[in-house]
Design an enzyme around this catalytic site. Structure first.
Site, PDB file in Angstrom:
ATOM      1  N   VAL A  17       0.827  -1.210   0.000  1.00  0.00           N
ATOM      2  CA  VAL A  17       0.000   0.000   0.000  1.00  0.00           C
ATOM      3  C   VAL A  17       0.859   1.257   0.000  1.00  0.00           C
ATOM      4  O   VAL A  17       0.649   2.170  -0.801  1.00  0.00           O
ATOM      5  CB  VAL A  17      -0.970   0.004   1.198  1.00  0.00           C
ATOM      6  CG1 VAL A  17      -1.698   1.353   1.298  1.00  0.00           C
ATOM      7  CG2 VAL A  17      -1.981  -1.126   1.074  1.00  0.00           C
ATOM      8  N   SER A 105       3.940   2.813  18.884  1.00  0.00           N
ATOM      9  CA  SER A 105       5.344   3.128  18.644  1.00  0.00           C
ATOM     10  C   SER A 105       5.502   4.133  17.508  1.00  0.00           C
ATOM     11  O   SER A 105       6.268   5.100  17.611  1.00  0.00           O
ATOM     12  CB  SER A 105       6.118   1.846  18.330  1.00  0.00           C
ATOM     13  OG  SER A 105       7.449   2.136  17.977  1.00  0.00           O
ATOM     14  N   ASN A 124      -5.472  -1.408   8.344  1.00  0.00           N
ATOM     15  CA  ASN A 124      -6.682  -2.021   8.893  1.00  0.00           C
ATOM     16  C   ASN A 124      -6.451  -2.658  10.259  1.00  0.00           C
ATOM     17  O   ASN A 124      -5.349  -3.121  10.538  1.00  0.00           O
ATOM     18  CB  ASN A 124      -7.211  -3.075   7.918  1.00  0.00           C
ATOM     19  CG  ASN A 124      -7.921  -2.440   6.739  1.00  0.00           C
ATOM     20  OD1 ASN A 124      -8.701  -1.510   6.911  1.00  0.00           O
ATOM     21  ND2 ASN A 124      -7.653  -2.941   5.544  1.00  0.00           N
ATOM     22  N   ASP A 127     -10.746   2.050  11.083  1.00  0.00           N
ATOM     23  CA  ASP A 127     -11.505   2.879  12.017  1.00  0.00           C
ATOM     24  C   ASP A 127     -10.923   2.786  13.424  1.00  0.00           C
ATOM     25  O   ASP A 127     -10.811   3.792  14.130  1.00  0.00           O
ATOM     26  CB  ASP A 127     -12.975   2.452  12.020  1.00  0.00           C
ATOM     27  CG  ASP A 127     -13.581   2.464  10.634  1.00  0.00           C
ATOM     28  OD1 ASP A 127     -13.770   3.568  10.082  1.00  0.00           O
ATOM     29  OD2 ASP A 127     -13.842   1.379  10.083  1.00  0.00           O
ATOM     30  N   THR A 153     -16.828   3.082  -1.248  1.00  0.00           N
ATOM     31  CA  THR A 153     -17.680   3.975  -2.029  1.00  0.00           C
ATOM     32  C   THR A 153     -17.265   3.981  -3.496  1.00  0.00           C
ATOM     33  O   THR A 153     -18.117   3.970  -4.398  1.00  0.00           O
ATOM     34  CB  THR A 153     -17.634   5.399  -1.439  1.00  0.00           C
ATOM     35  OG1 THR A 153     -18.244   5.382  -0.142  1.00  0.00           O
ATOM     36  CG2 THR A 153     -18.347   6.404  -2.319  1.00  0.00           C
ATOM     37  N   ALA A 154     -15.960   3.954  -3.758  1.00  0.00           N
ATOM     38  CA  ALA A 154     -15.476   3.898  -5.146  1.00  0.00           C
ATOM     39  C   ALA A 154     -15.887   2.590  -5.814  1.00  0.00           C
ATOM     40  O   ALA A 154     -16.308   2.580  -6.982  1.00  0.00           O
ATOM     41  CB  ALA A 154     -13.956   4.055  -5.172  1.00  0.00           C
ATOM     42  N   ARG A 155     -15.763   1.484  -5.085  1.00  0.00           N
ATOM     43  CA  ARG A 155     -16.196   0.192  -5.626  1.00  0.00           C
ATOM     44  C   ARG A 155     -17.693   0.206  -5.928  1.00  0.00           C
ATOM     45  O   ARG A 155     -18.150  -0.310  -6.957  1.00  0.00           O
ATOM     46  CB  ARG A 155     -15.871  -0.917  -4.623  1.00  0.00           C
ATOM     47  CG  ARG A 155     -14.394  -1.231  -4.477  1.00  0.00           C
ATOM     48  CD  ARG A 155     -14.123  -2.088  -3.251  1.00  0.00           C
ATOM     49  NE  ARG A 155     -12.726  -2.553  -3.214  1.00  0.00           N
ATOM     50  CZ  ARG A 155     -12.103  -2.972  -2.121  1.00  0.00           C
ATOM     51  NH1 ARG A 155     -12.753  -2.981  -0.951  1.00  0.00           N
ATOM     52  NH2 ARG A 155     -10.846  -3.381  -2.176  1.00  0.00           N
ATOM     53  N   HIS A 172     -23.810   8.907  -7.817  1.00  0.00           N
ATOM     54  CA  HIS A 172     -23.680   9.530  -6.494  1.00  0.00           C
ATOM     55  C   HIS A 172     -24.293   8.589  -5.459  1.00  0.00           C
ATOM     56  O   HIS A 172     -25.516   8.506  -5.315  1.00  0.00           O
ATOM     57  CB  HIS A 172     -24.357  10.900  -6.485  1.00  0.00           C
ATOM     58  CG  HIS A 172     -23.855  11.803  -7.565  1.00  0.00           C
ATOM     59  ND1 HIS A 172     -22.590  12.363  -7.533  1.00  0.00           N
ATOM     60  CD2 HIS A 172     -24.417  12.195  -8.736  1.00  0.00           C
ATOM     61  CE1 HIS A 172     -22.402  13.086  -8.624  1.00  0.00           C
ATOM     62  NE2 HIS A 172     -23.485  12.996  -9.375  1.00  0.00           N
ATOM     63  N   HIS A 179     -15.306   0.232   7.876  1.00  0.00           N
ATOM     64  CA  HIS A 179     -14.667  -0.316   6.673  1.00  0.00           C
ATOM     65  C   HIS A 179     -14.485  -1.801   6.937  1.00  0.00           C
ATOM     66  O   HIS A 179     -13.441  -2.253   7.392  1.00  0.00           O
ATOM     67  CB  HIS A 179     -13.325   0.363   6.418  1.00  0.00           C
ATOM     68  CG  HIS A 179     -12.548  -0.235   5.282  1.00  0.00           C
ATOM     69  ND1 HIS A 179     -13.086  -0.423   4.029  1.00  0.00           N
ATOM     70  CD2 HIS A 179     -11.272  -0.711   5.220  1.00  0.00           C
ATOM     71  CE1 HIS A 179     -12.173  -0.972   3.243  1.00  0.00           C
ATOM     72  NE2 HIS A 179     -11.072  -1.163   3.943  1.00  0.00           N
TER      73      HIS A 179
END
Length: 317
Positions: A17, A105, A124, A127, A153-155, A172, A179
């Site tokens: 990522v 840390s 992850n 949240d 939301t994009a998916r 929209h 998540h």
């Protein structure tokens, strides 16, 4: 934020990522400076070298290097991508115990540098770890943001766009909540070109409603499907993080579904959860409170209760 000069983004964790996010930043010309920080110093060095070799093709000049937590002092934004990865069969909440200690840390090291910017959390369960970052940093909650349901939301918009044969940018619709497994679609507020999606399908009967429900299930379970096939998800979330970064550094006041702190909105308090929020250089300017129907409100309350249960166990004193 720094006064004058270019902006700086510090990326903590250069795994799939983090490195994909740095690549997206450079390709889109969003940041002036990108510093890569990783416990595996050679990985950060290698990524910095690799990215620098592509600078000639980038739209804007970007200064990229590997560094350490001292470099966070002058960062506008610290993006945390470090932590244990989700394995096949694991839920995002299974990662809590592994990652909270890691985050303590990281956040304490960042704050010790004199950092005065914003945090953006990608790891992850996002949240929970965004809440942890807020707690460990001592910063105001509007300056700590999680990636939340921006990718969900994009998916959702992508799959609805395919279904209706409409560009996803003209769909929209929001996914809100955790998540993870308790997230929910806000069908009551979903529209295409101003026409409610529920109205678009009302003449098509039960089959269309079942097809839309399958779309949501595919959104919710997308990460499991991708992890089973290729071991991890990273391109989509990297682009989502880049979008949030652009909104911050360019002071856009953009509405994005991020993990934001609730202090009474949606009837919830003391929890970070995915909701639409206005994002600018100061972080979360405000949370948008959608008008949910009764079923959506109950679903959202369940999602928040799930997160609060994990928080209660993780932060019990």
């Amino acid at each position: 934020m720094k006064n004058g000069g270019g902006n700086r983004v510090a990326v903590v964790g250069t795994g799939f990522v983090g490195s994909s996010y740095a690549f997206a930043l450079m390709n889109q010309g969003i940041a002036d400076e990108i510093v890569l920080i990783d416990a595996n110093e050679n990985k950060a060095k290698g990524d910095a070298m690799d990215l620098n070799h592509g600078k000639v093709f980038a739209p804007n000049p970007t200064n990229i290097w590997y560094g350490d937590y001292h470099d966070c002092r002058d960062a506008d934004l610290v993006v945390i991508c470090a932590g244990a990865n989700q394995k096949p069969g694991e839920t995002r909440l299974d990662l809590v115990d592994k990652n909270i200690a890691i985050f303590r840390s990281i956040v304490e090291s960042v704050m010790a540098s004199g950092f005065q910017g914003l945090f953006l959390v990608a790891t992850n369960p996002v949240d929970i770890l965004t809440y942890a970052t807020w707690k460990f940093s001592g910063l105001p909650y509007e300056r700590v943001i999680g990636s939340g349901t921006i990718l969900d939301t994009a998916r959702f918009r992508f799959l609805l766009g395919e279904y209706f044969d409409i560009a996803p940018t003209n769909v929209h619709a929001y996914i809100i909540g955790e998540h993870g497994d308790t997230e929910l679609p806000v069908w009551s507020q979903a529209d295409i070109g101003g026409v409610p999606i529920r109205k678009l399908i009302e003449s098509k009967g039960e089959q269309a409603r079942e097809e839309l429900e399958r779309i949501f299930v595919n959104v919710r379970d997308a990460a499991y499907q991708i992890i089973e096939k290729k071991g991890a998800t990273y391109y989509g979330i990297a682009m989502g993080l880049a979008r949030v970064t652009r909104a911050i550094l360019h002071n856009e006041n953009a509405i994005l579904t991020v993990s934001a702190y609730l202090d009474g909105l949606y009837g919830e308090r003391d929890v970070y959860i995915g909701v639409p929020a206005v994002i600018n250089r100061h972080g979360i300017r405000e949370v948008i409170e959608l008008e949910l129907d009764d079923n959506e409100q109950k679903w959202f309350q369940h999602s928040a209760a799930t997160l609060k249960g994990v928080l209660a166990r993780s932060f019990a004193q």
